[in-house]
Design an enzyme around this catalytic site. Structure first.
Site, PDB file in Angstrom:
ATOM      1  N   ASP A 192      11.488   5.673  -1.783  1.00 29.40           N
ATOM      2  CA  ASP A 192      10.193   5.371  -1.172  1.00 29.40           C
ATOM      3  C   ASP A 192       9.490   6.660  -0.728  1.00 29.40           C
ATOM      4  OD1 ASP A 192       8.347   3.252  -0.220  1.00 29.40           O
ATOM      5  OD2 ASP A 192       8.782   4.183   1.705  1.00 29.40           O
ATOM      6  N   HIS A 221      11.430  -3.717  -3.915  1.00 26.32           N
ATOM      7  CA  HIS A 221      11.328  -2.371  -3.340  1.00 26.32           C
ATOM      8  C   HIS A 221      12.634  -1.976  -2.659  1.00 26.32           C
ATOM      9  CE1 HIS A 221       9.400   1.025  -1.422  1.00 26.32           C
ATOM     10  NE2 HIS A 221       9.934   0.647  -0.284  1.00 26.32           N
TER      11      HIS A 221
HETATM   12  O1  LIG Z   1       4.234   2.712   1.433  1.00 28.59           O
HETATM   13  C1  LIG Z   1       5.391   2.808   1.080  1.00 28.59           C
HETATM   14  N1  LIG Z   1       6.384   1.979   1.507  1.00 28.59           N
HETATM   15  C2  LIG Z   1       6.085   0.927   2.451  1.00 28.59           C
HETATM   16  C3  LIG Z   1       5.920  -0.378   1.739  1.00 28.59           C
HETATM   17  C4  LIG Z   1       7.308  -0.821   1.309  1.00 28.59           C
HETATM   18  C5  LIG Z   1       7.241  -2.161   0.639  1.00 28.59           C
HETATM   19  C6  LIG Z   1       6.821  -2.254  -0.680  1.00 28.59           C
HETATM   20  C7  LIG Z   1       6.791  -3.489  -1.305  1.00 28.59           C
HETATM   21  C8  LIG Z   1       7.194  -4.636  -0.625  1.00 28.59           C
HETATM   22  C9  LIG Z   1       7.627  -4.546   0.684  1.00 28.59           C
HETATM   23  C10 LIG Z   1       7.652  -3.304   1.324  1.00 28.59           C
HETATM   24  N2  LIG Z   1       5.796   3.761   0.202  1.00 28.59           N
HETATM   25  C11 LIG Z   1       4.918   4.780  -0.283  1.00 28.59           C
HETATM   26  C12 LIG Z   1       5.798   5.918  -0.740  1.00 28.59           C
HETATM   27  C13 LIG Z   1       4.963   7.051  -1.262  1.00 28.59           C
HETATM   28  C14 LIG Z   1       4.069   6.549  -2.383  1.00 28.59           C
HETATM   29  O2  LIG Z   1       3.246   7.566  -2.815  1.00 28.59           O
HETATM   30  C15 LIG Z   1       4.044   8.548  -3.452  1.00 28.59           C
HETATM   31  C16 LIG Z   1       3.296   9.166  -4.512  1.00 28.59           C
HETATM   32  C17 LIG Z   1       2.897  10.439  -4.292  1.00 28.59           C
HETATM   33  F1  LIG Z   1       3.184  10.998  -3.115  1.00 28.59           F
HETATM   34  C18 LIG Z   1       2.228  11.129  -5.278  1.00 28.59           C
HETATM   35  C19 LIG Z   1       1.977  10.480  -6.476  1.00 28.59           C
HETATM   36  C20 LIG Z   1       2.392   9.174  -6.717  1.00 28.59           C
HETATM   37  C21 LIG Z   1       3.046   8.516  -5.706  1.00 28.59           C
HETATM   38  F2  LIG Z   1       3.475   7.242  -5.885  1.00 28.59           F
HETATM   39  C22 LIG Z   1       3.191   5.416  -1.925  1.00 28.59           C
HETATM   40  C23 LIG Z   1       4.059   4.279  -1.439  1.00 28.59           C
END
Ligand SMILES: O=C(NCCCc1ccccc1)N[C@H]1CC[C@H](OCc2c(F)cccc2F)CC1
Length: 334
Positions: A116, A311
């Site tokens: 994550d 996730h």
């Molecule tokens: O928000 C997050 N987790 C909380 C939600 C968890 C959850 C998901 C689904 C169901 C239930 C709970 N995680 C972030 C982690 C970083 C991610 O961005 C990273 C990134 C970069 F930094 C650069 C380029 C691409 C890229 F993806 C954006 C999601």
């Protein structure tokens, strides 16, 4: 046995703290029998703590690895500075590098894994500390190359792009940390984020809306957390002063800081040469596998695997995730 997950307060690991670049970091330390073959550092995401790696730690120790699992900045037994700068991906990378060097020295190397937001950190670490990492893996989170232009997420989502990140507009705002304070709300929050649903089968969190605050009190327990595990998360987060989520949510408020710090890196194509592994979760609604479609051109030695999980793949598909990590270490790192 090596296949059973850590329990809260498990005595198979030591609980230590270290002063890292002016902050107190708390971490779990697992030592193998005899001389460690390597040191592996595991970086958790949101809303998690080092305990999120409970299914991986005993297995990795059984491979002969020393395992170092910090509570990341803002979480658990680690400090939660109020300002944003300490939460940039570069600053977090520098913190992890300093923690790692306490175990392997100035010229040593580590294996590095993230889930994550921890995945976002681990993909940046070899860019800022190229000599330190002998192998890097991420579960769920793809690599995204440093950008030369800044696009605010609000504008991107308004164009119908990255709508799976729309919840982040709520997370970077004031309402989430304002609405989730105290142990009972934290309990509902974890139940919600770990997939809890109400008696009509409706979720409390949806990536295209965020947390549905009016649903929180009617959610049934998440099948992904036992009562003891849930209480452990609640107690760890409740150990910070209200608003307990301010530190963790600061990770969503550094997009502009990250852009400014990474801009010099965007001036030439990024190709990571070190052994790299991506494990995607087929049912991750925030980070679906197709987000990794542009990754191969940025890697010289990339292995990609997928697991049939949401996730929360580390616990939901623990044995499969462990097998992929172990096979990759034996085939590509050793
Ligand atoms: O928000 C997050 N987790 C909380 C939600 C968890 C959850 C998901 C689904 C169901 C239930 C709970 N995680 C972030 C982690 C970083 C991610 O961005 C990273 C990134 C970069 F930094 C650069 C380029 C691409 C890229 F993806 C954006 C999601």
């Amino acid at each position: 046995s090596a296949s059973d997950k850590l329990t809260p307060g498990d005595t198979r690991v030591k609980y230590e703290t270290a002063q890292i670049r002016g902050k107190t970091y708390s971490y779990m330390l697992g030592e193998p029998e005899g001389q460690p073959k390597d040191t592996i550092v595991l970086v958790h995401g949101f809303p998690d703590i080092g305990f999120g790696w409970r299914c991986q730690i005993p297995y990795l120790i059984s491979l002969g690895l020393r395992v170092v699992v910090p509570d990341m900045l803002g979480y658990g037994g680690t400090d939660a500075p109020a300002e944003l700068e300490p939460y940039s991906l570069k600053s977090l990378s520098d913190d992890v590098a300093e923690l790692a060097r306490k175990f392997v020295g100035e010229d040593g190397q580590i294996i590095l894994g993230g889930h994550d937001w921890g995945g976002a950190v681990v993909w940046r670490l070899p860019l800022w500390h190229p000599k330190l990492i002998k192998g890097v893996f991420s579960v769920c989170t793809p690599f995204g190359a440093p950008r030369s232009e800044y696009h605010d997420l609000k504008d991107v989502v308004a164009l119908g792009i990255l709508t799976n990140f729309k919840y982040q507009l709520q997370f970077r705002g004031p309402e989430t940390e304002a609405n989730i304070q105290g142990e009972e709300k934290l309990r509902q929050f974890f139940t919600c984020m770990f997939g809890g649903r109400n008696s009509n089968g409706e979720p409390g969190f949806d990536v295209s809306q965020g947390i549905l605050f009016d649903k929180l009190e009617s959610l049934k327990p998440s099948p992904l957390l036992s009562k003891e595990e849930l209480e452990y998360y609640v107690k760890k987060y409740a150990s910070h002063p209200a608003p307990e989520l301010h530190g963790p949510l600061n990770w969503y408020r550094t997009a502009k800081l990250n852009f400014e710090e990474e801009k010099p890196l965007s001036e030439k194509p990024t190709v990571l040469e070190l052994p790299s592994l991506l494990v995607t979760a087929e049912r991750d609604s925030a980070l679906p596998p197709e987000m990794a479609r542009n990754m191969p051109k940025h890697f010289k030695d990339l292995t990609t695997k997928s697991v049939n999980a949401s996730h929360w793949a580390l616990t939901q598909a623990g044995p499969q995730v462990n097998e992929y990590i172990g096979d990759w270490i034996k085939a590509s790192v050793w």
